[in-house]
Scaffold this active site. Structure first.
Site, PDB file in Angstrom:
ATOM      1  N   SER A   1       0.865  -1.164   0.000  1.00 42.64           N
ATOM      2  CA  SER A   1       0.000   0.000   0.000  1.00 42.64           C
ATOM      3  C   SER A   1       0.912   1.228   0.000  1.00 42.64           C
ATOM      4  O   SER A   1       2.136   1.080   0.010  1.00 42.64           O
ATOM      5  CB  SER A   1      -0.826  -0.083   1.264  1.00 42.64           C
ATOM      6  OG  SER A   1      -1.667   1.008   1.350  1.00 42.64           O
TER       7      SER A   1
ATOM      8  N   GLU B   1       1.716  11.390 -10.348  1.00 41.43           N
ATOM      9  CA  GLU B   1       0.672  10.671 -11.098  1.00 41.43           C
ATOM     10  C   GLU B   1      -0.679  10.857 -10.436  1.00 41.43           C
ATOM     11  O   GLU B   1      -0.766  11.350  -9.324  1.00 41.43           O
ATOM     12  CB  GLU B   1       0.988   9.161 -11.083  1.00 41.43           C
ATOM     13  CG  GLU B   1       2.336   8.838 -11.652  1.00 41.43           C
ATOM     14  CD  GLU B   1       2.840   7.458 -11.230  1.00 41.43           C
ATOM     15  OE1 GLU B   1       2.027   6.623 -10.785  1.00 41.43           O
ATOM     16  OE2 GLU B   1       4.047   7.242 -11.340  1.00 41.43           O
TER      17      GLU B   1
ATOM     18  N   LYS C   1      -3.997   9.325  -8.573  1.00 38.88           N
ATOM     19  CA  LYS C   1      -4.306   8.148  -7.747  1.00 38.88           C
ATOM     20  C   LYS C   1      -5.694   7.673  -8.152  1.00 38.88           C
ATOM     21  O   LYS C   1      -6.707   8.248  -7.765  1.00 38.88           O
ATOM     22  CB  LYS C   1      -4.265   8.492  -6.263  1.00 38.88           C
ATOM     23  CG  LYS C   1      -4.416   7.254  -5.395  1.00 38.88           C
ATOM     24  CD  LYS C   1      -4.078   7.536  -3.949  1.00 38.88           C
ATOM     25  CE  LYS C   1      -4.034   6.263  -3.129  1.00 38.88           C
ATOM     26  NZ  LYS C   1      -5.311   5.567  -3.069  1.00 38.88           N
TER      27      LYS C   1
ATOM     28  N   GLU D   1      -4.392  -0.248 -11.952  1.00 41.59           N
ATOM     29  CA  GLU D   1      -5.722  -0.137 -11.362  1.00 41.59           C
ATOM     30  C   GLU D   1      -6.802  -0.414 -12.410  1.00 41.59           C
ATOM     31  O   GLU D   1      -6.761   0.159 -13.500  1.00 41.59           O
ATOM     32  CB  GLU D   1      -5.874   1.303 -10.840  1.00 41.59           C
ATOM     33  CG  GLU D   1      -6.908   1.475  -9.793  1.00 41.59           C
ATOM     34  CD  GLU D   1      -6.380   1.273  -8.363  1.00 41.59           C
ATOM     35  OE1 GLU D   1      -5.251   0.751  -8.173  1.00 41.59           O
ATOM     36  OE2 GLU D   1      -7.128   1.628  -7.441  1.00 41.59           O
TER      37      GLU D   1
ATOM     38  N   LYS E   1       6.176   9.811  -6.497  1.00 29.50           N
ATOM     39  CA  LYS E   1       7.160   8.732  -6.369  1.00 29.50           C
ATOM     40  C   LYS E   1       8.535   9.281  -6.695  1.00 29.50           C
ATOM     41  O   LYS E   1       8.672  10.042  -7.670  1.00 29.50           O
ATOM     42  CB  LYS E   1       6.838   7.592  -7.347  1.00 29.50           C
ATOM     43  CG  LYS E   1       5.502   6.939  -7.094  1.00 29.50           C
ATOM     44  CD  LYS E   1       5.117   5.988  -8.216  1.00 29.50           C
ATOM     45  CE  LYS E   1       3.707   5.473  -7.970  1.00 29.50           C
ATOM     46  NZ  LYS E   1       3.175   4.719  -9.109  1.00 29.50           N
TER      47      LYS E   1
ATOM     48  N   LYS F   1      -3.931  13.264  -0.848  1.00 30.72           N
ATOM     49  CA  LYS F   1      -5.361  13.156  -1.161  1.00 30.72           C
ATOM     50  C   LYS F   1      -6.049  14.490  -1.419  1.00 30.72           C
ATOM     51  O   LYS F   1      -5.550  15.543  -1.053  1.00 30.72           O
ATOM     52  CB  LYS F   1      -6.056  12.438   0.000  1.00 30.72           C
ATOM     53  CG  LYS F   1      -5.607  10.995   0.139  1.00 30.72           C
ATOM     54  CD  LYS F   1      -6.797  10.092   0.196  1.00 30.72           C
ATOM     55  CE  LYS F   1      -6.380   8.653   0.348  1.00 30.72           C
ATOM     56  NZ  LYS F   1      -7.466   7.825   0.838  1.00 30.72           N
TER      57      LYS F   1
ATOM     58  N   CYS G   1     -46.491  13.241 -11.692  1.00 32.51           N
ATOM     59  CA  CYS G   1     -47.605  14.166 -11.506  1.00 32.51           C
ATOM     60  C   CYS G   1     -48.437  14.135 -12.784  1.00 32.51           C
ATOM     61  O   CYS G   1     -47.897  14.231 -13.878  1.00 32.51           O
ATOM     62  CB  CYS G   1     -47.061  15.569 -11.265  1.00 32.51           C
ATOM     63  SG  CYS G   1     -48.258  16.862 -11.602  1.00 32.51           S
TER      64      CYS G   1
HETATM   65  S1  IVH Z   1       1.827   2.927  -6.479  1.00 33.12           S
HETATM   66  C1  IVH Z   1       4.481   0.301  -3.925  1.00 33.12           C
HETATM   67  N1  IVH Z   1       0.472   4.537  -8.059  1.00 33.12           N
HETATM   68  O1  IVH Z   1      -3.494   3.176  -4.418  1.00 33.12           O
HETATM   69  C2  IVH Z   1       3.576   1.362  -4.415  1.00 33.12           C
HETATM   70  N2  IVH Z   1      -0.747   3.213  -6.530  1.00 33.12           N
HETATM   71  O2  IVH Z   1      -2.348   2.370  -1.340  1.00 33.12           O
HETATM   72  C3  IVH Z   1       2.360   0.779  -4.984  1.00 33.12           C
HETATM   73  N3  IVH Z   1      -3.168   3.480  -6.687  1.00 33.12           N
HETATM   74  O3  IVH Z   1      -4.079   0.035  -3.826  1.00 33.12           O
HETATM   75  C4  IVH Z   1       1.292   1.711  -5.331  1.00 33.12           C
HETATM   76  N4  IVH Z   1      -3.156   4.951  -8.310  1.00 33.12           N
HETATM   77  O4  IVH Z   1      -3.892   0.326  -6.256  1.00 33.12           O
HETATM   78  C5  IVH Z   1       0.401   3.619  -7.075  1.00 33.12           C
HETATM   79  N5  IVH Z   1      -0.570   5.994  -9.552  1.00 33.12           N
HETATM   80  C6  IVH Z   1      -0.644   5.072  -8.575  1.00 33.12           C
HETATM   81  C7  IVH Z   1      -1.869   4.644  -8.036  1.00 33.12           C
HETATM   82  C8  IVH Z   1      -1.886   3.710  -6.999  1.00 33.12           C
HETATM   83  C9  IVH Z   1      -3.921   4.241  -7.504  1.00 33.12           C
HETATM   84  C10 IVH Z   1      -3.723   2.589  -5.652  1.00 33.12           C
HETATM   85  C11 IVH Z   1      -3.095   1.243  -5.598  1.00 33.12           C
HETATM   86  C12 IVH Z   1      -3.054   0.895  -4.137  1.00 33.12           C
HETATM   87  C13 IVH Z   1      -3.314   2.181  -3.463  1.00 33.12           C
HETATM   88  C14 IVH Z   1      -2.129   2.581  -2.639  1.00 33.12           C
END
Ligand code: IVH
Length: 731
Positions: A90, A127, A129, A193, A310, A334, A449
């Site tokens: 995660s 990126e 999320k 995803e 990242k 977030k 109505c």
């Molecule tokens: S990287 C080791 N990049 O967010 C790092 N995760 O808790 C692995 N997610 O369930 C995650 N967009 O499925 C990464 N651009 C993105 C992401 C992403 C969505 C989700 C992922 C994971 C959760 C991270």
């Protein structure tokens, strides 16, 4: 809001920790295993953080099975377990305020890399999320051999069959390739995803609603439910899409040295990678990305719950490694949650312009999806009953993108407190706006109505639709004004709008000379229309903007549309039997034709024969075909496409002699070569923007590319309201 779930603050820490653990386990089960959460994510995060805080203050209370110590999720019976070669982890979430989220992460990275204060800014991959379900795709020698969910991070579920059916959206990508041509790696695991686009989700729910079946809470749960569906035929019916964001096990492939280049390489192999990403320098670069994406969040075609930062250099990622369940080199930053809990204070009935009665939740105001919401739709009586919400309950409200806020369910449906019993909510027998009888559509879900055009609520909605921005765009004619005009009996029909003069208007309460003049001018200006806008403004059931445009283009004149047979209407792009019948029935009614005549007599004009052109939204790209390639600095691929289309252009997948322009971003590949070979002009993002703005009137911004939430109707206000017969069946 009061905290209905948390144990009281003065309970002993051990008891609080225990209560939190069992609550979190329950909700993790609902979320990760059943794909049917009953509290919003934000609430789950809060409970999680409360437990973390207790465990930090009282380390002796920490247990190995605490939800804080493991990745949640377990293998659903019926799926074979898959042991991940590389654990699926995660990421840590920065929940702080905007600036500190990016700054805290950058400061931590600099500290851990032992960088001097004057060392240059660190390079990050920034990126989106995506809010979906994490999937590991295993390719061996370029062939997809297995797809697995994350599960508990160590072991996931084998969902290969279902994943093979992820085919994305025509024109928008997102399909999972079964083969990667040109990839000969012994093993290449792609992680990403699976998600549902918002429009696909809305359509799916609309169909469920029409059938009176259970709707899905949000796109993420619907996507997760589809992937973890034991019947691949059902999974295949859900319009799923995919974006890659990383790697798992890799053997026999020379991974590029940076994360951004790795994603480029995946994209070049045909793996869907979201173009909306960037390489950012230092905290300032991260923050800029966070803000830019935040401003565009509602316009994205899919849900995101934040952005991800990242460390870009793979070698540095390896140096920092992992801590418990999270990498040290990545963080999620977030945005405000799109679901929140709040109190349901009352249920009121709203009458739509087709006469449909919609139960609307009156809520304790709550900040959700970036705005304060105090009304949300409950859709219809059956959905309301199925959700089992009562006045006084705490409910979950969702607001995402342009979609109208809705109540998706009862907060803590199986654990939360209940409001005292009240008799079941009933639909009123008489319309709250006009007192006419309320009828249930035969065989349908909706209550309507029967007052038809006698009903002021229906009139108001029809006028509002007519005047709306994407229809006749009458400036100065909003909710309040329409209420006033209809309630005072000044406007009973659409044509009557155009008889309003300063004298009539100034006699109204709270209407200054200035506003009256503004409204008169707004009405006057709206007379310069286009055929598609006028058709759309009439509010013919099933005729949205796209259909109105197609009709105008095909027939070229209103009179030809009015005179068209059902067979002729069926020749139009995307017009099926239901739509054709609806248009035909509409114009077959004398009172509707009369309204049209009176509106024309009032001076509404449009250039006949140029149906496709819309003089209000400039179309600088009309008739042009563009090809997009590579990553643009600020514009995502979907967004660029929407802009091009809103400006009248088409986006094609390959370059040919017919291509007017190729828009190339970073890492553009063969399409750019082809453009050069054929001598097709190449633009960058700035060039595209200049092209879009090349009309002096008004540039088509992202807002104009969005769809208005529209419901069409079977008739407009009649020329003479007294001549209209209530005809609920027409709704
Ligand atoms: S990287 C080791 N990049 O967010 C790092 N995760 O808790 C692995 N997610 O369930 C995650 N967009 O499925 C990464 N651009 C993105 C992401 C992403 C969505 C989700 C992922 C994971 C959760 C991270």
């Amino acid at each position: 809001m009061a905290d209905p779930l948390l144990p009281p603050d003065d309970a002993p820490p051990a008891a609080r920790a225990q209560a939190l653990r069992s609550l979190l386990s329950h909700h993790a089960q609902r979320y990760y295993v059943q794909d049917a959460p009953e509290i919003p994510d934000a609430e789950y995060d809060r409970l999680f953080q409360a437990l973390q805080a207790i465990e930090a203050a009282h380390p002796e209370l920490l247990t190995a099975d605490s939800p804080t110590q493991r990745v949640m999720g377990q293998v659903l019976a019926g799926f074979s377990p898959v042991r991940h070669a590389v654990p699926m982890l995660s990421i840590r979430t920065e929940t702080d305020t905007e600036a500190s989220g990016a700054e805290a992460f950058d400061a931590r990275i600099r500290r851990e890399l032992e960088l001097a204060p004057d060392a240059p800014p660190v390079e990050y991959s920034a990126e989106l999320k995506f809010d979906g379900l994490a999937i590991n795709l295993r390719y061996e020698r370029g062939v997809l051999v297995q797809a697995a969910t994350r599960g508990d991070g160590e072991t996931g579920e084998d969902v290969t069959q279902n994943i093979r059916t992820v085919r994305g959206r025509a024109g928008a990508g997102g399909a999972i390739p079964l083969q990667l041509p040109g990839c000969n790696a012994e093993v290449l695991e792609v992680r990403g995803e699976v998600y549902l686009r918002r429009d696909d989700f809305e359509q799916m729910n609309e169909r469920q609603r029409e059938r009176g079946e259970k709707t899905f809470v949000n796109p993420r749960n619907a996507a997760a439910g589809a992937v973890r569906q034991l019947d691949p035929v059902i999974a295949a019916q859900r319009p799923l899409s995919f974006f890659a964001y990383g790697l798992g096990e890799v053997r026999g492939w020379a991974q590029p040295t940076s994360h951004s280049a790795t994603l480029d390489a995946l994209a070049a192999m045909g793996v869907p990678v979201c173009a909306d990403r960037t390489v950012a320098l230092g905290a300032a670069g991260l923050l800029q990305f966070h803000q830019q994406v935040g401003a565009r969040r509602d316009a994205l075609p899919f849900d995101i719950d934040g952005v991800v930062y990242k460390l870009n250099a793979v070698a540095l990622q390896q140096r920092l490694g992992f801590v418990s369940r999270e990498p040290r080199w990545a963080v999620a930053h977030k945005y405000p949650a799109q679901e929140q809990a709040t109190r349901l204070n009352a249920i009121e009935i709203q009458v739509g312009r087709t006469g449909k009665l919609t139960p609307v939740a009156k809520l304790a105001p709550v900040f959700v999806g970036g705005t304060t919401v105090s009304n949300a739709t409950l859709h219809n009586l059956f959905e309301l009953r199925r959700k089992g919400v009562r006045v006084g309950d705490t409910v979950i409200v969702r607001r995402a993108g342009d979609v109208i806020p809705e109540v998706v369910g009862r907060f803590g449906a199986t654990t939360g407190p209940r409001a005292p019993y009240v008799p079941n909510f009933r639909m009123p027998g008489a319309c709250p706006a006009c007192g006419s009888a309320v009828l249930r559509e035969t065989g349908g879900i909706a209550h309507c109505c029967s007052g038809g055009l006698f009903c002021p609520a229906q009139r108001k909605q029809a006028i509002l639709h007519f005047a709306s921005r994407r229809a006749m765009d009458v400036e100065g004619l909003g909710d309040k004004r329409v209420d006033q005009l209809v309630d005072a009996g000044i406007v009973r029909t659409l044509p009557e709008l155009y008889t309003l003069g300063l004298a009539k208007l100034s006699a109204l309460d709270r209407m200054g000379d200035k506003s009256a003049a503004k409204l008169v001018a707004g009405l006057d200006q709206s007379k310069q229309a286009t055929l598609p806008r006028f058709l759309y403004a009439l509010g013919i059931r099933h005729v949205g903007e796209a259909t109105a445009r197609d009709l105008a283009k095909n027939f070229g004149s209103l009179d030809r549309i009015i005179g068209a047979t059902v067979e002729q209407l069926l020749q139009v792009n995307d017009v099926g039997p239901v739509v054709a019948q609806s248009i035909h029935t509409f114009f077959a009614q004398a009172h509707n034709r009369e309204v049209v005549e009176q509106l024309r007599a009032a001076g509404i004009r449009w250039p006949e024969g140029e149906g496709a052109a819309d003089s209000k939204v400039p179309q600088p790209l009309l008739g042009m075909t563009l090809v997009l390639t590579g990553t643009m600095p600020n514009l995502g691929r979907d967004e660029a496409k929407a802009l091009v289309e809103a400006a009248g252009g088409k986006v094609a997948g390959s370059v040919s002699k017919k291509t007017q322009f190729v828009v190339a971003g970073e890492a553009a590949g063969s399409k750019l070569d082809k453009a050069r070979e054929l001598g097709v002009p190449v633009l960058d993002e700035a060039g595209l923007r200049a092209l879009l703005a090349s009309n002096p009137q008004r540039s088509a911004g992202p807002a104009s590319a969005r769809l208005a939430p529209v419901e069409a109707t079977a008739r407009v206000l009649p020329a003479d309201p007294d001549a209209a017969r209530p005809d609920p069946a027409a709704d």
